[in-house]
Design a protein around this motif. Structure first.
Motif, mmCIF file in Angstrom:
data_model
loop_
_atom_site.group_PDB
_atom_site.id
_atom_site.type_symbol
_atom_site.label_atom_id
_atom_site.label_comp_id
_atom_site.label_asym_id
_atom_site.label_seq_id
_atom_site.Cartn_x
_atom_site.Cartn_y
_atom_site.Cartn_z
ATOM 1 N N ILE A 1 4.128 2.018 2.630
ATOM 2 C CA ILE A 1 5.066 3.098 2.148
ATOM 3 C C ILE A 1 4.480 4.254 2.044
ATOM 4 N N PHE A 2 4.981 5.197 2.682
ATOM 5 C CA PHE A 2 4.194 6.702 2.445
ATOM 6 C C PHE A 2 5.595 7.734 2.099
ATOM 7 N N PHE A 3 5.217 8.211 0.811
ATOM 8 C CA PHE A 3 6.204 9.254 0.571
ATOM 9 C C PHE A 3 5.841 10.569 0.667
ATOM 10 N N ASN A 4 6.637 11.560 1.042
ATOM 11 C CA ASN A 4 6.601 12.922 1.224
ATOM 12 C C ASN A 4 7.086 13.916 0.529
ATOM 13 N N ALA A 5 6.305 14.524 -0.457
ATOM 14 C CA ALA A 5 6.803 15.353 -1.398
ATOM 15 C C ALA A 5 7.322 16.718 -0.984
ATOM 16 N N LYS A 6 6.917 17.089 0.021
ATOM 17 C CA LYS A 6 6.944 18.176 0.737
ATOM 18 C C LYS A 6 8.560 18.305 1.075
ATOM 19 N N ASP A 7 9.043 17.229 1.453
ATOM 20 C CA ASP A 7 10.564 17.090 2.115
ATOM 21 C C ASP A 7 11.290 16.393 1.190
ATOM 22 N N TYR A 8 10.862 16.573 -0.188
ATOM 23 C CA TYR A 8 11.497 15.708 -1.238
ATOM 24 C C TYR A 8 13.153 15.725 -1.125
ATOM 25 N N ILE A 9 13.816 16.810 -0.638
ATOM 26 C CA ILE A 9 15.114 17.236 -0.826
ATOM 27 C C ILE A 9 16.021 16.244 0.002
ATOM 28 N N ASN A 10 15.063 15.355 0.960
ATOM 29 C CA ASN A 10 15.785 14.371 2.005
ATOM 30 C C ASN A 10 15.736 13.082 1.332
ATOM 31 N N ALA A 11 15.146 12.949 0.119
ATOM 32 C CA ALA A 11 15.277 11.727 -0.396
ATOM 33 C C ALA A 11 16.476 11.036 -0.591
ATOM 34 N N GLU A 12 16.988 9.791 -0.379
ATOM 35 C CA GLU A 12 18.421 9.300 -0.705
ATOM 36 C C GLU A 12 18.581 9.016 -2.244
ATOM 37 N N ASP A 13 17.390 8.518 -2.916
ATOM 38 C CA ASP A 13 17.549 8.161 -4.236
ATOM 39 C C ASP A 13 17.424 9.331 -5.001
ATOM 40 N N GLU A 14 18.069 9.492 -6.036
ATOM 41 C CA GLU A 14 18.098 10.687 -6.928
ATOM 42 C C GLU A 14 16.601 10.816 -7.736
ATOM 43 N N VAL B 1 0.928 -1.160 0.054
ATOM 44 C CA VAL B 1 0.042 -0.026 -0.004
ATOM 45 C C VAL B 1 0.958 1.430 -0.175
ATOM 46 N N ILE B 2 0.814 2.081 -1.085
ATOM 47 C CA ILE B 2 1.667 3.203 -1.181
ATOM 48 C C ILE B 2 0.910 4.392 -1.718
ATOM 49 N N PHE B 3 1.428 5.461 -0.437
ATOM 50 C CA PHE B 3 0.765 6.704 -0.464
ATOM 51 C C PHE B 3 1.795 7.772 -1.012
ATOM 52 N N ILE B 4 1.402 8.422 -1.994
ATOM 53 C CA ILE B 4 2.420 9.498 -2.412
ATOM 54 C C ILE B 4 1.727 10.769 -1.766
ATOM 55 N N CYS B 5 2.153 11.468 -0.900
ATOM 56 C CA CYS B 5 1.689 12.686 -0.151
ATOM 57 C C CYS B 5 2.272 13.709 -0.243
ATOM 58 N N THR B 6 1.427 15.031 -0.333
ATOM 59 C CA THR B 6 1.779 16.248 -0.650
ATOM 60 C C THR B 6 2.265 17.048 0.534
ATOM 61 N N PHE B 7 2.293 16.272 1.659
ATOM 62 C CA PHE B 7 2.476 16.791 2.964
ATOM 63 C C PHE B 7 3.336 15.567 3.879
ATOM 64 N N ASP B 8 3.952 16.036 4.960
ATOM 65 C CA ASP B 8 4.793 15.208 5.799
ATOM 66 C C ASP B 8 3.789 14.278 6.694
ATOM 67 N N PRO B 9 3.386 13.031 6.385
ATOM 68 C CA PRO B 9 2.393 12.432 7.210
ATOM 69 C C PRO B 9 2.690 11.985 8.665
ATOM 70 N N PHE B 10 4.129 11.996 9.000
ATOM 71 C CA PHE B 10 4.397 11.586 10.446
ATOM 72 C C PHE B 10 5.196 12.941 11.019
ATOM 73 N N HIS B 11 5.371 13.806 10.038
ATOM 74 C CA HIS B 11 6.291 15.072 10.673
ATOM 75 C C HIS B 11 7.721 14.737 11.339
ATOM 76 N N GLN B 12 8.327 13.871 10.713
ATOM 77 C CA GLN B 12 9.709 13.549 10.956
ATOM 78 C C GLN B 12 10.595 14.255 9.928
ATOM 79 N N GLY B 13 10.213 14.858 8.981
ATOM 80 C CA GLY B 13 11.090 15.429 7.844
ATOM 81 C C GLY B 13 11.510 14.487 7.031
ATOM 82 N N LYS B 14 11.125 13.328 6.903
ATOM 83 C CA LYS B 14 11.730 12.220 6.098
ATOM 84 C C LYS B 14 10.888 12.288 4.875
ATOM 85 N N ALA B 15 11.705 12.014 3.635
ATOM 86 C CA ALA B 15 11.035 11.970 2.245
ATOM 87 C C ALA B 15 10.275 10.493 2.060
ATOM 88 N N GLN B 16 10.550 9.317 2.823
ATOM 89 C CA GLN B 16 10.082 8.040 2.702
ATOM 90 C C GLN B 16 9.945 7.435 4.108
#
Length: 275
Positions: free
Chosen positions: A156-169, A119-134
């Motif tokens: 898996i929850f992706f956080n587009a708001k903090d995309y800069i923190n994603a490890e994979d380019e 189950v994969i959510f692509i979110c435009t916000f941080d669902p867990f408020h930890q600043g992680k992109a995934q």
């Protein structure tokens, strides 16, 4: 809604809009590429079980709608775009996972037939408020965190708001695009081109505007009924009446929550109790 407003809404659609996301993901090649990037794994092939599928196991069960519901051999994927933070994603993901499992095997069949599910959510916000992109979740033993349950269920929850923190380019560039920013990624360019093709389609433009205007009509009808019930039976009954009518018309629960919050000035927590 006036026609001009509907046309403006269509022209301003982005990948994060449910309608646009579902249409783009109908492109098998793009959908497969996106899953491979998000999951960091190769996918042999994908089969669409149903786009915007409704699952309703029991007569009185809550109906859920899955944005993109697909499988790859022994794996099933539910891919969702989420733009509104209702603070209920953990419970929603649990419910979705359970419904997918029940929908996968027939009553009485061996549990071994259960497919590995994502189950994969692509979110435009941080669902867990930890600043992680995934945020990736699997079940494991509390007493020994190295011991996994290996039940094949992943959320898996992706956080587009903090995309800069994603490890994979590639994940970073895709989330950057979802966040409304420009990206030079070739894959993102493929998606942009597909979005442009969809917007050029008169058939899909008409479909979108029809859905948009129909939704507005349904809401106005429910709103009027809710006001009437509110006058006759009080505010709470009016809200419940509005919710029940929208459910009968198969309006997505997320849309209902947003509508009653706006109409009745409810907090996210308060609105949840009416669903």
């Amino acid at each position: 809604m006036e026609m001009q407003e509907a046309i403006k809404a269509w022209e301003e659609l982005e990948i994060k809009d449910d309608f646009m996301f579902a249409k783009v993901m109908q492109d098998k090649k793009l959908c497969k590429k996106l899953l491979e990037r998000l999951l960091q794994t190769k996918i042999r092939d994908i089969v669409y079980l149903e786009e915007q599928k409704s699952i309703n196991i029991e007569k009185d069960a809550k109906i859920i709608r899955l944005d993109v519901y697909i499988e790859d051999g022994n794996r099933v994927f539910d891919l969702e775009m989420q733009t509104t933070d209702k603070r209920n994603l953990p419970k929603r993901s649990r419910y979705y996972q359970g419904m997918i499992d029940l929908n996968t095997i027939e009553k009485g069949e061996n549990y071994k037939k259960l497919k590995e599910s994502y189950v994969i959510f692509i979110c435009t916000f941080d669902p867990f408020h930890q600043g992680k992109a995934q945020y990736t979740f699997e079940n494991f033993c509390i007493e020994d965190k190295e011991l996994k349950l290996n039940d094949g269920a992943k959320k898996i929850f992706f956080n587009a708001k903090d995309y800069i923190n994603a490890e994979d380019e590639e994940i970073r560039e895709f989330l950057k695009y979802v966040n409304g920013e420009k990206s030079d990624s070739p894959f993102v360019k493929e998606i942009e081109d597909r979005v442009a093709q969809i917007k050029a389609s008169e058939e899909w433009r008409l479909e979108y505007m029809t859905l948009l205007m129909r939704e507005q009509e349904i809401w106005e009808e429910a709103e009027e009924k809710g006001r009437k019930m509110g006058r006759e039976e009080g505010r709470e009954e009016g809200i419940r009446g509005t919710v029940n009518l929208l459910k009968e018309l198969n309006i997505p629960l997320q849309t209902i929550l947003v509508k009653i919050q706006q109409q009745y000035n409810l907090s996210p927590e308060t609105s949840e109790k009416y669903i």
